[in-house]
Design a protein around this motif. Structure first.
Motif, PDB file in Angstrom:
ATOM      1  N   ILE A   1     -52.205 -37.081  65.361  1.00  0.00           N
ATOM      2  CA  ILE A   1     -53.589 -37.434  65.647  1.00  0.00           C
ATOM      3  C   ILE A   1     -53.649 -38.821  66.274  1.00  0.00           C
ATOM      4  CG2 ILE A   1     -55.802 -37.983  64.569  1.00  0.00           C
ATOM      5  CD1 ILE A   1     -55.164 -35.798  62.496  1.00  0.00           C
ATOM      6  N   VAL A   2     -52.912 -39.766  65.704  1.00  0.00           N
ATOM      7  CA  VAL A   2     -52.888 -41.127  66.253  1.00  0.00           C
ATOM      8  C   VAL A   2     -52.397 -41.118  67.694  1.00  0.00           C
ATOM      9  CG1 VAL A   2     -51.847 -43.395  66.057  1.00  0.00           C
ATOM     10  CG2 VAL A   2     -52.597 -42.203  64.004  1.00  0.00           C
TER      11      VAL A   2
ATOM     12  N   GLN B   1     -54.316 -31.164  58.197  1.00  0.00           N
ATOM     13  CA  GLN B   1     -54.644 -32.353  57.432  1.00  0.00           C
ATOM     14  C   GLN B   1     -54.591 -32.090  55.926  1.00  0.00           C
ATOM     15  OE1 GLN B   1     -58.469 -33.470  59.111  1.00  0.00           O
ATOM     16  NE2 GLN B   1     -57.460 -35.114  60.346  1.00  0.00           N
ATOM     17  N   ASP B   2     -54.719 -30.804  55.596  1.00  0.00           N
ATOM     18  CA  ASP B   2     -54.667 -30.447  54.181  1.00  0.00           C
ATOM     19  C   ASP B   2     -53.460 -29.569  53.910  1.00  0.00           C
ATOM     20  OD1 ASP B   2     -57.040 -31.817  53.694  1.00  0.00           O
ATOM     21  OD2 ASP B   2     -58.214 -30.083  54.362  1.00  0.00           O
TER      22      ASP B   2
ATOM     23  N   VAL C   1     -45.367 -32.633  56.568  1.00  0.00           N
ATOM     24  CA  VAL C   1     -46.117 -32.037  57.669  1.00  0.00           C
ATOM     25  C   VAL C   1     -47.436 -32.768  57.817  1.00  0.00           C
ATOM     26  CG1 VAL C   1     -47.235 -29.923  58.494  1.00  0.00           C
ATOM     27  CG2 VAL C   1     -45.001 -29.800  57.364  1.00  0.00           C
ATOM     28  N   GLU C   2     -48.089 -33.047  56.676  1.00  0.00           N
ATOM     29  CA  GLU C   2     -49.374 -33.733  56.718  1.00  0.00           C
ATOM     30  C   GLU C   2     -49.220 -35.129  57.334  1.00  0.00           C
ATOM     31  OE1 GLU C   2     -52.852 -35.108  53.574  1.00  0.00           O
ATOM     32  OE2 GLU C   2     -51.205 -33.821  52.926  1.00  0.00           O
ATOM     33  N   ARG C   3     -48.170 -35.824  56.924  1.00  0.00           N
ATOM     34  CA  ARG C   3     -47.953 -37.174  57.463  1.00  0.00           C
ATOM     35  C   ARG C   3     -47.698 -37.134  58.965  1.00  0.00           C
ATOM     36  NH1 ARG C   3     -43.837 -38.374  54.662  1.00  0.00           N
ATOM     37  NH2 ARG C   3     -42.246 -37.980  56.261  1.00  0.00           N
ATOM     38  N   GLU C   4     -46.818 -36.201  59.417  1.00  0.00           N
ATOM     39  CA  GLU C   4     -46.530 -36.079  60.833  1.00  0.00           C
ATOM     40  C   GLU C   4     -47.758 -35.651  61.605  1.00  0.00           C
ATOM     41  OE1 GLU C   4     -43.850 -37.047  62.399  1.00  0.00           O
ATOM     42  OE2 GLU C   4     -43.067 -37.753  60.478  1.00  0.00           O
TER      43      GLU C   4
ATOM     44  N   VAL D   1     -45.102 -29.590  64.877  1.00  0.00           N
ATOM     45  CA  VAL D   1     -45.861 -30.842  64.923  1.00  0.00           C
ATOM     46  C   VAL D   1     -45.056 -31.922  65.672  1.00  0.00           C
ATOM     47  CG1 VAL D   1     -46.796 -32.704  63.528  1.00  0.00           C
ATOM     48  CG2 VAL D   1     -47.188 -30.329  62.866  1.00  0.00           C
ATOM     49  N   ASN D   2     -43.803 -32.007  65.339  1.00  0.00           N
ATOM     50  CA  ASN D   2     -42.953 -33.006  66.039  1.00  0.00           C
ATOM     51  C   ASN D   2     -42.910 -32.715  67.531  1.00  0.00           C
ATOM     52  OD1 ASN D   2     -42.335 -34.414  63.703  1.00  0.00           O
ATOM     53  ND2 ASN D   2     -40.510 -33.199  63.266  1.00  0.00           N
TER      54      ASN D   2
END
Length: 1795
Positions: free
Chosen positions: A1779-1780, A1764-1765, A1771-1774, A1735-1736
């Motif tokens: 998405i942003v 997202q879940d 991981v969810e926060r990142e 994700v990063n």
């Protein structure tokens, strides 16, 4: 030097008027009076010329004088003129034309044509830069118009100094006010001179205009006024100097402007300035006269009136005397002078001008016979220009001029006739003028009758008649003018008068005489009137032979004070009457005395008439009558005293007339005094042969008869004029036949002296006779040695009535004084005693008696008194002193010594006694005491008595003592000249003088006594030497304090005369010479503070000179510094005192000064104790005493005069210079010895060091060497060593440019080499080597052979081979210097020197502690070799150096030692042959490794310096050796790991070394091309993965760590250039990434370095290298797989950046899709760390690549939705952040896509 050159260039640029800068040239071209700068900058010279030429043509139409400039300044060719290209001569000619044009155009500057013409000169000829002063001066009169402000705006910054005051107005573009210009002219004479010269130049060229003249005149006037105010001073001398300075400044300008006749305006302005100058400055008459002369020389009809006003003002400030002849001449040429002067007098004072002019005109008339002056003089007198006093002065000058004018000036008598008429007319003028003139005639002190005769006119007859009339008409008002009466009326009245019966010569007054004399005077001018008067009955002419009235009337007329005409007429009347027959039987000898009086009359006419009368009388006495004639008027001629007349016998009368008077009658007529000479000659009975031939010899009896005859007439006559005339010859006759004139004439003196003062004055005034002349004539009757006469004198002087007649008393004393030389000694003694008694007035004396006493005292002072008289006087005052100081005998025993003497001391008697003492001592002083040595004992006795008297009265008798002392002082030279004269030494005179000096409080007495002591010391030393010490002690507290010049002279004389004989007595015992004078010296030194500053130097210089500087100068200096310390004032004083003597004396003094200082430290000090410890009251402190002395010594040695003179003397190679060198050597030896003595006392030792430094600088180096050669031969090694150290110190301070110094020191090198070779003393050798080092360093290059010989000796066994460590060190340092000097010339010495130096270098590093000094010395030597002869450092030597360097790096040395060694290595790296160096570095790598990290770092630094220094070609040639070095360096980590615990090295140290290796590698790479480096790189990569290392995993890891560290640096610095080199590492990097065990720290670090290296490759790929599938495929999968290790390492640190950079480099959809697909797969990994890392990574890719990466968004959305879940919150926060990021990149929300 560079700075100085820059400054000079800047100054040249500032002064230069040229420039190569286009902007500067454009700005200069834009300077304009008419146009704006922008417009002017774009104009061409033809355009400017067209505009300006129009203005010039208009000027030519206005004034044709401009036309000729059309061919020069305004010609067509002038457009091509360039001042910069012109020569100096051409520019000078151009300047003259420009300045002439400016002068001409100045009057039209308000016109535009003139401005246009000047515009051309500014634009083309740049006159605002080249002719700035002339341009400004031209415009300055128009400083208020706008054009002047415009001119200021275009002026250059460096305008002339005189116009700098315009700078503020230039900056503000405003016109300067008039006040500013006036202030500048007042304070800056140069500015005033500039505008004055400009104005004068314009006037010379006739180009002046009113505006210029008025401007100059106004500025000049205000400036002069301001300067006068500024120079005002209250001191007359300063004021006169200031006035003189001002005249020097403006005088030449005014002198020229006053005579410029073609510029009347300038002249008038000058008159105004001169008027201001005269009225405010205190000018002397000569300056005012000069201005007046210049003024009249230049005035014209236009300037005459203002010039006359100026003259009148100048005259008022000039003293009241006549004007110059030039002014008088100029005035005579003028028309209408008097009316103009009369007009001016209404507003100005003209009296002094008129007075001075009148006197000048009179002078001109008397000298040149110019009768034109008379009308003007008359007009000046008559027009009331003058006051009464001035009128009298002018009229007197006319009378004097009338006397002076003779035939040589006035041949035809015209001037005298005119002058006579003028005098008569003026004397008859009415009003105040007439009164003043008539008063003047009465007051004149010369014979007016003679003037009347000369002018053949009668100036005063009217006045005489009028005065007589006033006597007759008593009832008439004295102030009312008498009514003129006709002579007939007067005669008619006289005829009625009764006939008198007595003689007119009788003492009884004759009432009718005054009235008859008035009638006679009125008739004297007319012959008919005179005849009529002569026949008047009252005169009884017919009874003349029998009665005395007729003849006595005329005798009194010609004997009195009457006009010459009257006298001559009276003589003629008598002569006429005696010719008649009835007179033949009478003896008229009574007329002879009056005839003699007439024959001595000043008027020639009178003398002629008297001669005629005598000639007629002579005829009556030619033949003796048969019967005796009766003597006419023998009984009544003088009234009742006629019987006293002693008649002459016929023969005597005949002799007197015919033998004495008649033969010289003509001569007597010519000169009035001749008759006196005739009578004197006849009565003295001259036997002269010439006289005997002319006249008959007169017998003694006849002479005596004549004398008695004349003396009887003198006694009997009542007329003072007759007495005076007859006494004049008779007072020259001493005696005849034993009968003196005093015997015959004493009654005359007695009669005259007995008269009251009022009566004597009345008699004298009645006859217009000088009473003083009568006094002199009467007192002159007394002759010398005539006792009755002298007794009469003294008896008269004692009478109150005589004392009241001051003039008579004065005449008596004058006569006594005149008789004195002829008086006998006894008479003198008697007279002196009487005069002495007269000179002392009684206590209650009247004023007249006091006057007599004063006159008597004055005579005693003026006459030459015999010595015996003076002795009598001195004895008398000694008696007076004894009487005054001793009480009566019967009271002595009752009075103690402390009581006052008797009361007479306070009374008038004591005052009288003091007056007598004073008078006598003054007489002695004034009587030339130098000729009266017999008075000396009495004077000393008197001096002693005065001392006693002074003590008793408790008062200072300074004046009396000074009189005695001055007299004694005058006598002493006689004792010097005449050895027969002696002074008794036992008389105690010295004690008397000492007492006088000690007890007196009068500086005058002390000074006189000291001078006397000085004189006695010269003439009779034994008299005063025993008493001299107390005298000098007292001098220190008294006379030395006086500030006057006379006291200084006294002290100098005392020192000069007393000290030399005193010293001679002390020299009898030379051992105690200086100590014997300690008290004397101490008295002077102690008095130093009290001596006035201006006298100090001269006094002590005289003292030392008289003491003898060789023996005493050092003592004086030492005592001064001991007393006062080495203060600034004392240092200056003693240095100047020492410098006043020759060099030899100074050096001897310094030697003795050092000896004295050394004496302080002796166990039993001798001289120092007596000289330096006089002020010590406590225990002796030798250090304190010596500190004072040594504090002064450096200053004495730094004396500039000493240095200058010693060098000048040393240059002459003779005996004197040899002596100077010997003294210098002795001084140096003594100073070094003293320094050794006080070595333990640091302050003293430091003072000795300062002194030594100054001593070494005294001589030039060549002379210094000559001076110390003898010292170097001494057996004392310590002394020799000190001398060489001195030489060393001296060499340091010498300049290396002096050829003499260089030659001397190089010539001294062999001697130093011999010392090194032969001496056994190591310290001595060390000093010699130091000297060689200093000399060679400064001067060695001028004599390489001598230096090479010295180098050979130093490198040999005698120096470098010695065991002394300090000597080795000095030798190495010296050899280092010699290498610098000799360079290639040192090569023969090096085989021995290098080996020893390297040996000592190794030796210095052995042992527990390093020998830093030896280490540094060896390094210095090797550094010099590497710098100057690097080729001598061969492989073996280089290995030794590197080995030593390694050891040094590992040793515990200080920073300086490390720096010294590295400096050597640096020179080796730069200058040693590259191949040799690189091979040596390769060869010694292992040794460096063994020495440790510091050694390796040092090794690499050397390598880096070498790579920087050498060229690409050189590096390319040695690439193989360099490759080996770098391979070894990159293998360092592995080697260290292999050694393990043997090497305790910090990781930071290792990283620092690797960083250095990488830097050096880059330096090499930069100097290699691709073809040369690619094989090296390939080999390096291959070497890092070689098979031999495969079994050794740890070793391989360590090696790869170093290699990839280098790779990272390589790709980071070279960037895109070397991207292709990634092909060599791609495969290996993939293997490392895939096979690394991240749990192993080394492999984890290697994994990171690989990722970093790959990231650098990806980042700098600009050629699409990683887009190639082969390259991309080799690393991409491996990189993505590394995310699976996210749980072990931080993927964000190295992995994510690498992936991002790869995605950016592989810029294609396929590669992005491949990468994205693989990454998305890892999002479903079961490890949260892997998901988080991916994700990063997606976040980073989205941020870096944006929409390009989001092309695969559809494939991403399912994974994003799943995340997202996610179970892991991080991981969810990142994921939300991802998405942003996507939404920001796309600009739209993903919510709809994710639902």
């Amino acid at each position: 030097m560079a700075l100085s050159l820059a400054q000079q260039l800047a100054q040249v640029a500032a002064k230069s008027k040229t420039s190569l800068d286009a902007k500067t040239l454009k700005a200069a071209h834009a300077k304009s009076l008419i146009f704006e700068p922008r417009a002017a900058a774009g104009q061409t010279f033809p355009e400017i010329f067209t505009i300006c030429h129009e203005g010039f043509e208009e000027l030519c139409r206005l004034d044709s004088r401009f036309a000729h400039y059309g061919a020069t300044l305004f010609s067509e060719q002038s457009q091509e003129a360039d001042r910069i290209q012109m020569s100096a001569k051409e520019n000078g000619a151009l300047d003259k034309r420009i300045e002439a044009f400016l002068h001409l155009v100045g009057s039209r500057l308000r016109l535009m044509p003139a401005i246009k013409a000047i515009e051309w000169l500014i634009r083309r000829f740049r006159i605002h830069e080249f002719n700035t002063a002339a341009l400004i001066t031209t415009f300055l009169p128009y400083h208020t118009i706008p054009a002047f402000a415009t001119l200021l705006s275009i002026l250059p910054s460096n305008i002339p100094l005189e116009y700098r005051f315009l700078d503020p107005y230039s900056r503000s573009l405003t016109a300067p006010p008039r006040a500013a210009i006036v202030q500048q002219a007042t304070n800056r004479p140069a500015f005033l001179s500039m505008i004055s010269e400009y104005t004068l130049q314009s006037c010379r060229a006739k180009q002046e205009y009113p505006g210029l003249i008025s401007f100059w005149g106004g500025i000049m006037a205000e400036a002069v006024n301001g300067m006068l105010d500024r120079m005002r001073s209250g001191r007359k001398s300063i004021q006169m100097q200031n006035d003189h300075t001002l005249l020097q400044q403006i005088g030449p300008v005014l002198s020229e402007s006053l005579v410029m006749k073609n510029a009347p305006g300038l002249q008038i302005a000058s008159y105004m300035i001169v008027t201001i100058l005269a009225s405010k400055a205190s000018l002397e008459d000569n300056a005012l006269t000069a201005f007046m002369d210049q003024l009249v020389l230049g005035w014209t009809n236009d300037t005459f009136r203002p010039g006359l006003v100026c003259l009148s003002v100048l005259s008022q400030y000039r003293s009241a005397k006549q004007l110059s002849g030039r002014v008088a001449k100029a005035v005579l040429k003028l028309q209408g002078f008097v009316p103009t002067l009369r007009d001016i007098s209404q507003n100005y004072r003209v009296d002094r001008l008129a007075n001075g002019l009148a006197l000048a005109l009179v002078e001109r008339m008397s000298k040149k016979g110019d009768a034109r002056s008379l009308p003007l003089i008359n007009a000046l007198l008559e027009d009331k220009f003058l006051d009464e006093k001035q009128i009298k002065v002018v009229y007197k000058s006319l009378l004097v001029a009338a006397h002076k004018i003779g035939d040589e000036v006035d041949q035809d008598g015209h001037v005298r006739k005119e002058l006579g008429s003028s005098l008569v007319n003026l004397s008859q003028a009415g009003g105040e003028l007439g009164s003043a003139i008539r008063s003047t005639i009465e007051e004149v002190d010369f014979n007016i009758e003679e003037l009347e005769l000369k002018l053949e006119t009668a100036i005063r007859p009217k006045l005489t008649i009028e005065s007589s009339g006033e006597d007759v008409e008593m009832g008439m008002d004295a102030d009312t003018p008498d009514v003129q009466q006709s002579f007939e009326a007067a005669f008619e009245r006289a005829s009625k008068l009764p006939t008198p019966k007595s003689s007119c010569l009788s003492p009884e007054p004759v009432d009718l005489f005054d009235e008859l004399s008035a009638f006679f005077l009125s008739a004297a001018a007319n012959e008919s009137d005179l005849q009529l008067f002569d026949e008047a009955p009252v005169l009884s002419r017919s009874a003349a032979p029998t009665k005395s009235f007729y003849l006595s009337f005329y005798m009194r007329i010609w004997s009195g004070h009457y006009p010459s005409l009257a006298k001559a007429a009276a003589l003629d009347r008598v002569k006429t009457r005696l010719k008649e027959e009835d007179c033949a039987k009478k003896d008229f000898q009574a007329i002879i005395p009056c005839c003699i009086v007439a024959l001595s009359d000043p008027a020639k006419r009178v003398r002629r008439a008297a001669a005629d009368l005598l000639a007629m009388l002579g005829q009556q006495f030619t033949v003796a009558p048969k019967t005796a004639r009766s003597v006419w008027a023998s009984k009544d001629i003088y009234g009742s005293v006629s019987s006293r007349i002693v008649p002459l016998e016929f023969d005597a009368t005949n002799t007197l007339i015919n033998s004495v008077l008649l033969p010289s009658l003509e001569e007597s007529v010519l000169h009035e005094d001749h008759v006196v000479a005739i009578l004197v000659n006849a009565l003295e009975g001259s036997n002269d042969a010439k006289d005997a031939g002319k006249k008959q010899h007169v017998s003694r009896s006849t002479r005596l008869a004549i004398l008695k005859f004349l003396c009887s007439h003198i006694e009997a006559t009542s007329l003072l004029a007759v007495k005076l005339s007859l006494l004049k010859p008779l007072n020259q006759i001493k005696s005849i036949s034993g009968t003196s004139r005093t015997d015959l004439l004493l009654p005359v003196l007695r009669w005259w002296a007995k008269l009251p003062g009022s009566e004597s004055k009345l008699l004298a005034d009645r006859e217009s006779v000088d009473e003083g002349a009568v006094n002199v004539a009467c007192t002159g009757t007394v002759v010398a040695n005539n006792a009755p006469g002298l007794d009469l004198f003294f008896s008269l002087l004692r009478e109150q009535q005589v004392a009241a007649r001051a003039n008579l008393v004065e005449s008596i004393f004058t006569r006594i004084q005149k008789l004195w030389p002829s008086m006998k000694e006894e008479a003198q003694r008697s007279a002196a005693q009487t005069l002495y008694e007269l000179s002392q007035p009684p206590p209650q004396a009247s004023a007249d008696q006091v006057s007599v006493s004063a006159e008597a005292a004055d005579v005693l002072r003026k006459v030459d008194l015999p010595t015996e008289v003076l002795l009598d006087f001195l004895d008398s005052i000694q008696d007076e002193v004894k009487i005054a100081t001793e009480p009566p005998a019967n009271k002595r025993r009752r009075i103690s010594t402390a009581e006052h003497p008797r009361n007479v001391l306070q009374g008038n008697e004591f005052k009288a006694t003091l007056n007598k003492i004073t008078f006598v001592l003054e007489l002695v002083q004034e009587a030339n005491p130098e000729r009266r040595t017999a008075l000396l004992p009495s004077l000393f006795t008197t001096l002693s008595d005065l001392q006693h008297l002074r003590t008793l009265v408790r008062a200072e008798l300074g004046y009396l003592q000074n009189l005695v002392l001055s007299s004694l002082l005058a006598m002493i030279p006689a004792y010097q000249k005449d050895k027969a004269l002696t002074i008794d030494p036992s008389a105690g005179y010295g004690d008397i003088l000492a007492s006088c000096i000690q007890k007196s409080s009068s500086p005058t007495v002390i000074n006189a006594a000291l001078l006397l002591v000085a004189s006695l010391a010269r003439a009779a030393p034994d008299v005063v030497l025993n008493s001299v010490m107390p005298i000098f002690t007292f001098m220190g507290s008294s006379v030395l304090k006086q500030a006057d010049d006379y006291s200084a002279h006294v002290v100098n004389q005392t020192v000069k005369e007393v000290i030399p004989p005193l010293i001679e007595t002390f020299r009898k015992n030379p051992r105690t010479l200086v100590s014997s004078t300690a008290q004397l010296l101490s008295s002077f030194v102690t008095a130093y503070d009290h001596i006035p500053a201006p006298r100090k130097q001269d006094l002590f210089l005289s003292l030392v000179q008289n003491l003898g500087p060789d023996d005493f100068l050092f003592a004086v200096l030492a005592m001064f510094v001991d007393k006062y310390g080495a203060t600034d004032n004392m240092v200056a004083f003693t240095t100047q005192l020492l410098g006043s003597f020759p060099v030899e004396v100074q050096l001897q003094t310094l030697i003795k000064f050092l000896d004295l200082t050394a004496d302080i430290f002796k166990p039993k000090p001798a001289l120092s104790k007596s000289l330096l410890e006089r002020n010590e009251t406590a225990d002796r402190d030798a250090t304190k005493i010596a500190t004072k002395q040594l504090a002064l010594l450096p200053h004495l040695l730094s004396n500039r005069r000493l240095k200058r003179e010693i060098n000048s003397l040393a240059e002459t190679d003779d005996m004197d210079s040899a002596k100077i060198r010997d003294l210098y050597a002795t001084l140096l030896e003594n100073l070094l010895g003293l320094a050794t003595t006080v070595k333990s006392k640091k302050p003293l030792h430091n003072r000795c060091g300062d002194a030594l430094a100054n001593l070494l600088n005294l001589l030039s180096i060549s002379e210094f060497i000559k001076s110390v050669e003898a010292l170097l031969d001494r057996p004392n090694v310590e002394l020799r060593q000190k001398v060489l150290r001195s030489l060393e110190l001296r060499v340091d301070k010498e300049s290396n440019t002096d050829p003499k110094t260089r030659a001397a020191l190089l010539a001294f090198l062999p001697q130093l080499t011999a010392v090194i070779r032969e001496s056994e003393d190591m310290n001595y050798k060390h000093t010699a080597v130091t000297c060689v080092d200093k000399i060679a360093e400064k001067y060695g290059k001028k004599d390489l052979e001598a230096v090479a010989a010295a180098a050979s000796t130093i490198a040999g066994d005698h120096c470098l081979g010695q065991e002394s460590e300090s000597l080795r060190i000095m030798a190495l340092l010296c050899l280092a210097s010699l290498v610098d000097v000799l360079q290639d010339g040192i090569v023969p010495v090096l085989p021995v020197a290098i080996a020893r130096a390297l040996g000592y270098l190794e030796q210095s590093l052995q042992g527990e502690t390093s020998n830093v000094a030896l280490h540094n010395a060896a390094c210095a030597f090797m550094t010099a070799l590497a710098q100057h002869v690097p080729y001598m450092i061969s492989g073996a030597y280089l290995d030794q150096v590197l080995a030593c360097a390694n050891a040094s790096a590992a040793a515990t040395l200080d920073a300086e030692s490390h720096d010294n060694l590295f400096q050597c290595l640096e020179f080796i790296a730069r200058l040693v042959e590259p191949k040799t160096l690189f091979i040596a570095l390769e060869r010694n790598w292992a040794k460096a490794y063994q020495s440790g990290i510091p050694a390796l770092a040092q090794h690499l630094r050397v390598l880096g310096i070498a790579l920087d220094k050498h060229s690409k070609a050189t590096v390319a040639k040695n690439v193989s050796a360099l490759s080996v070095i770098f391979t070894n360096a990159l293998d360092l980590r592995r080697q260290l790991a292999a050694d393990g615990e043997k090497r305790d090295i910090k990781s930071s140290e290792l990283e620092e070394v690797e960083s250095t290796v990488n830097e050096c590698a880059l330096k090499m790479i930069y100097k290699l091309n691709d073809a040369a480096f690619r094989p090296i790189f390939s080999a390096l990569v291959e070497w890092s993965t070689s098979k031999s290392q495969k079994q050794d995993v740890a070793g391989k890891t360590m090696r790869q760590l170093s290699v990839y560290g280098f790779m990272h640096t390589f790709f980071s610095n070279l960037k895109s250039i070397v991207t292709s080199y990634a092909s060599y590492i791609a495969e290996g990097a993939a293997e490392i990434l895939a096979g690394s065990d991240l749990k192993d720290a080394a492999q984890r670090e290697l994994w990171k370095r690989v990722l970093r290296t790959l990231a650098q490759c990806f980042e700098h790929d600009q050629d699409g290298f990683w887009q190639a599938p082969a390259h991309f495929g080799a690393v991409a999968p491996v990189l993505i797989e590394q995310f699976l290790r996210a749980g072990t390492v931080d993927a964000m640190e190295d992995l994510v950046p690498a992936v991002v950079e790869l995605a950016a480099a592989a810029d294609s959809k396929e590669h992005h899709k491949e990468l994205n697909g693989t990454l998305l797969k890892h999002l479903r990994s079961g490890q949260a760390a892997v998901r988080l890392a991916v994700v990063n990574c997606q976040q980073a890719l989205t941020e870096r690549l944006g929409e390009e990466w989001l092309a695969s968004l559809p494939e991403m959305l399912p994974y994003i939705s799943e995340l997202q879940d996610d179970d892991d919150e991080v991981v969810e926060r990142e994921n939300r952040r991802w998405i942003v990021g996507i939404e920001q990149a796309l600009g739209e929300s993903l919510d709809s896509m994710l639902q």
